[in-house]
Motif scaffolding. Structure first.
Motif, PDB file in Angstrom:
ATOM      1  N   THR A  55      20.942  66.711 -20.713  1.00 15.86           N
ATOM      2  CA  THR A  55      22.239  67.072 -20.176  1.00 15.86           C
ATOM      3  C   THR A  55      22.953  65.833 -19.649  1.00 15.86           C
ATOM      4  O   THR A  55      24.140  65.712 -19.728  1.00 15.86           O
ATOM      5  CB  THR A  55      22.094  68.094 -19.038  1.00 15.86           C
ATOM      6  OG1 THR A  55      21.024  67.685 -18.194  1.00 15.86           O
ATOM      7  CG2 THR A  55      21.802  69.463 -19.603  1.00 15.86           C
ATOM      8  N   SER A  93      27.261  69.051 -24.052  1.00 13.31           N
ATOM      9  CA  SER A  93      28.452  69.329 -23.258  1.00 13.31           C
ATOM     10  C   SER A  93      28.314  70.742 -22.721  1.00 13.31           C
ATOM     11  O   SER A  93      27.490  71.525 -23.206  1.00 13.31           O
ATOM     12  CB  SER A  93      29.722  69.189 -24.104  1.00 13.31           C
ATOM     13  OG  SER A  93      29.877  70.340 -24.899  1.00 13.31           O
ATOM     14  N   THR A  94      29.105  71.070 -21.751  1.00 12.79           N
ATOM     15  CA  THR A  94      28.993  72.388 -21.132  1.00 12.79           C
ATOM     16  C   THR A  94      29.311  73.504 -22.128  1.00 12.79           C
ATOM     17  O   THR A  94      28.964  74.652 -21.892  1.00 12.79           O
ATOM     18  CB  THR A  94      29.932  72.498 -19.913  1.00 12.79           C
ATOM     19  OG1 THR A  94      31.235  72.092 -20.309  1.00 12.79           O
ATOM     20  CG2 THR A  94      29.434  71.613 -18.779  1.00 12.79           C
ATOM     21  N   SER A  95      29.954  73.168 -23.254  1.00  7.80           N
ATOM     22  CA  SER A  95      30.262  74.200 -24.243  1.00  7.80           C
ATOM     23  C   SER A  95      28.993  74.709 -24.924  1.00  7.80           C
ATOM     24  O   SER A  95      29.020  75.736 -25.600  1.00  7.80           O
ATOM     25  CB  SER A  95      31.243  73.659 -25.279  1.00  7.80           C
ATOM     26  OG  SER A  95      30.634  72.629 -26.023  1.00  7.80           O
ATOM     27  N   ILE A  97      26.407  75.740 -23.300  1.00  5.59           N
ATOM     28  CA  ILE A  97      25.810  76.734 -22.420  1.00  5.59           C
ATOM     29  C   ILE A  97      26.262  78.125 -22.843  1.00  5.59           C
ATOM     30  O   ILE A  97      27.454  78.358 -23.065  1.00  5.59           O
ATOM     31  CB  ILE A  97      26.201  76.474 -20.953  1.00  5.59           C
ATOM     32  CG1 ILE A  97      25.761  75.063 -20.545  1.00  5.59           C
ATOM     33  CG2 ILE A  97      25.581  77.507 -20.025  1.00  5.59           C
ATOM     34  CD1 ILE A  97      26.110  74.713 -19.118  1.00  5.59           C
ATOM     35  N   LYS A 102      25.970  80.895 -18.131  1.00  2.91           N
ATOM     36  CA  LYS A 102      27.065  80.541 -17.215  1.00  2.91           C
ATOM     37  C   LYS A 102      27.098  81.504 -16.036  1.00  2.91           C
ATOM     38  O   LYS A 102      27.314  81.102 -14.896  1.00  2.91           O
ATOM     39  CB  LYS A 102      28.406  80.546 -17.951  1.00  2.91           C
ATOM     40  CG  LYS A 102      28.617  79.300 -18.781  1.00  2.91           C
ATOM     41  CD  LYS A 102      29.928  79.317 -19.538  1.00  2.91           C
ATOM     42  CE  LYS A 102      29.979  78.105 -20.463  1.00  2.91           C
ATOM     43  NZ  LYS A 102      31.058  78.147 -21.426  1.00  2.91           N
ATOM     44  N   LEU A 112      31.221  75.396 -13.802  1.00  9.52           N
ATOM     45  CA  LEU A 112      31.572  74.446 -14.831  1.00  9.52           C
ATOM     46  C   LEU A 112      33.068  74.179 -14.741  1.00  9.52           C
ATOM     47  O   LEU A 112      33.851  75.077 -14.475  1.00  9.52           O
ATOM     48  CB  LEU A 112      31.259  75.008 -16.210  1.00  9.52           C
ATOM     49  CG  LEU A 112      29.837  75.541 -16.398  1.00  9.52           C
ATOM     50  CD1 LEU A 112      29.707  76.208 -17.750  1.00  9.52           C
ATOM     51  CD2 LEU A 112      28.832  74.418 -16.266  1.00  9.52           C
ATOM     52  N   CYS A 140      23.679  64.927 -11.965  1.00  3.56           N
ATOM     53  CA  CYS A 140      24.257  65.899 -12.888  1.00  3.56           C
ATOM     54  C   CYS A 140      25.443  66.633 -12.300  1.00  3.56           C
ATOM     55  O   CYS A 140      26.232  67.219 -13.005  1.00  3.56           O
ATOM     56  CB  CYS A 140      23.235  66.940 -13.270  1.00  3.56           C
ATOM     57  SG  CYS A 140      21.538  66.478 -13.036  1.00  3.56           S
ATOM     58  N   ARG A 141      25.515  66.689 -10.984  1.00  5.84           N
ATOM     59  CA  ARG A 141      26.502  67.571 -10.388  1.00  5.84           C
ATOM     60  C   ARG A 141      27.252  66.873  -9.260  1.00  5.84           C
ATOM     61  O   ARG A 141      26.739  65.989  -8.601  1.00  5.84           O
ATOM     62  CB  ARG A 141      25.814  68.815  -9.822  1.00  5.84           C
ATOM     63  CG  ARG A 141      25.453  69.798 -10.896  1.00  5.84           C
ATOM     64  CD  ARG A 141      24.537  70.847 -10.391  1.00  5.84           C
ATOM     65  NE  ARG A 141      23.177  70.354 -10.315  1.00  5.84           N
ATOM     66  CZ  ARG A 141      22.288  70.753  -9.425  1.00  5.84           C
ATOM     67  NH1 ARG A 141      22.616  71.632  -8.519  1.00  5.84           N
ATOM     68  NH2 ARG A 141      21.083  70.268  -9.435  1.00  5.84           N
ATOM     69  N   MET A 156      29.018  71.247 -12.334  1.00  6.37           N
ATOM     70  CA  MET A 156      28.224  70.612 -13.376  1.00  6.37           C
ATOM     71  C   MET A 156      29.118  69.715 -14.207  1.00  6.37           C
ATOM     72  O   MET A 156      30.201  70.110 -14.598  1.00  6.37           O
ATOM     73  CB  MET A 156      27.580  71.693 -14.257  1.00  6.37           C
ATOM     74  CG  MET A 156      26.415  71.179 -15.053  1.00  6.37           C
ATOM     75  SD  MET A 156      25.636  72.498 -15.973  1.00  6.37           S
ATOM     76  CE  MET A 156      24.145  72.722 -15.043  1.00  6.37           C
TER      77      MET A 156
END
Ligand SMILES: [Zn+2]
Length: 157
Positions: A55, A93-95, A97, A102, A112, A140-141, A156
């Motif tokens: 990640t 990427s968060t896409s 997830i 989510k 996100l 990460c965050r 995130m």
């Protein structure tokens, strides 16, 4: 399909299920598959090869995840060894997830960032979330703050 191919497919499914059973150490009920970390699972000459996407590099959780994947896969009766490789592409990427994950992340007050950069509070749904600090609990965050319900929200990246 030959009988041999069929056996192999069943074994591959078993391995994939074992990989999917591994959760992110920071979110103990969110599967790494649902977080979009699992890119490939295959049988190689020397054993099972699992390709994961980090990640974000440098997160200490990655070493734990790799160890958990190896343990889960090597626990299968027909697998001798499992090797985990961290892939440099595609880029996570968060896409990646899943929608279900989510929702699970929201219960950890992790949110996100939307495509337009906006943030929505996972606790009360308010849009009045402001970035607080670039230094979150992990690399990460980052940490944000909901002005409406006054909860701390982790973003995130
Ligand atoms: Zn709120």
């Amino acid at each position: 399909m030959t009988a041999a191919t069929q056996t192999q497919n069943t074994e591959l499914e078993a391995v994939e299920a074992a990989v999917a059973s591994v959760c992110d150490p920071e979110y103990p009920d969110v599967s790494i598959r649902d977080l979009g970390l699992v890119e490939s699972v295959e049988f190689a000459k020397q054993g099972v090869l699992v390709g994961l996407i980090p990640t974000f590099s440098g997160c200490p959780a990655l070493a734990m995840i790799a160890a958990d994947v190896r343990h889960a896969v090597e626990a299968l009766p027909r697998v001798s060894t499992c090797e985990v490789v961290w892939l440099t592409s595609p880029v996570w990427s968060t896409s990646r997830i899943t929608p279900a994950a989510k929702d699970q992340l929201a219960s950890y007050t992790v949110v996100l960032r939307a495509k337009d950069g906006g943030l929505r509070c996972p606790v009360c749904g308010s849009n009045s979330v402001s970035d607080q600090s670039e230094a979150g609990p992990t690399r990460c965050r980052s940490v944000a703050w909901c002005e409406s319900c006054r909860n701390v929200v982790e973003v995130m990246r």
